[in-house]
Scaffold this motif. Structure first.
Motif, PDB file in Angstrom:
ATOM      1  N   GLY A  43      16.368 -30.925  29.870  1.00  0.00           N
ATOM      2  CA  GLY A  43      16.347 -29.508  30.213  1.00  0.00           C
ATOM      3  C   GLY A  43      16.009 -28.591  29.052  1.00  0.00           C
ATOM      4  N   LYS A  79       7.217 -33.762  26.585  1.00  0.00           N
ATOM      5  CA  LYS A  79       7.533 -34.181  27.947  1.00  0.00           C
ATOM      6  C   LYS A  79       7.026 -35.588  28.221  1.00  0.00           C
ATOM      7  CE  LYS A  79       7.978 -29.490  29.534  1.00  0.00           C
ATOM      8  NZ  LYS A  79       7.412 -28.380  30.272  1.00  0.00           N
ATOM      9  N   ARG A 122      11.534 -26.724  27.037  1.00  0.00           N
ATOM     10  CA  ARG A 122      10.888 -25.550  27.627  1.00  0.00           C
ATOM     11  C   ARG A 122      10.054 -24.846  26.568  1.00  0.00           C
ATOM     12  NH1 ARG A 122      16.309 -25.203  29.262  1.00  0.00           N
ATOM     13  NH2 ARG A 122      16.639 -23.612  27.686  1.00  0.00           N
ATOM     14  N   GLY A 123       8.941 -24.304  26.991  1.00  0.00           N
ATOM     15  CA  GLY A 123       8.087 -23.563  26.082  1.00  0.00           C
ATOM     16  C   GLY A 123       6.992 -24.436  25.499  1.00  0.00           C
ATOM     17  N   ASP A 172       5.974 -28.784  24.973  1.00  0.00           N
ATOM     18  CA  ASP A 172       5.159 -29.354  26.051  1.00  0.00           C
ATOM     19  C   ASP A 172       4.770 -30.807  25.790  1.00  0.00           C
ATOM     20  OD1 ASP A 172       5.278 -27.191  27.732  1.00  0.00           O
ATOM     21  OD2 ASP A 172       3.291 -26.411  27.183  1.00  0.00           O
TER      22      ASP A 172
END
Length: 95
Positions: free
Chosen positions: A28, A39, A31-32, A36
């Protein structure tokens, strides 16, 4: 933070200089745009501990605040809730 070991998915086993050991699920937290590329689990797993920053860092320059990692590893520990409130990671319910 003194040690970090990738254990699968987006989970990292962490050891801190206060003697605590825990597992942080960072799925979680990715982000941003700076996160990226992380991931992709193979890229996520390719981190190291930066002794000066006392946190994990990736070759792209991405890192996470050590106190955030501490929170992620121990967020369910009732004894630490006041500390997490002071750090701004926990807010009073209804606030």
């Amino acid at each position: 933070m003194t040690e970090a070991k990738y254990i699968g998915g987006y989970k990292v086993e962490l050891s801190f200089n206060d003697g605590r050991h825990g597992i942080a699920d960072l799925a979680g937290a990715l982000r941003g745009p700076v996160f990226d590329h992380l991931k992709d689990e193979s890229r996520f797993s390719d981190f190291r501990v930066d002794e000066e920053l006392e946190t994990i860092v990736w070759s792209t320059g991405a890192d996470m605040a050590p106190e955030y990692l501490y929170f992620q590893a121990f967020k369910e520990d009732q004894e630490l809730q006041e500390q997490f409130r002071r750090w701004g990671y926990v807010t009073e319910q209804g606030a």
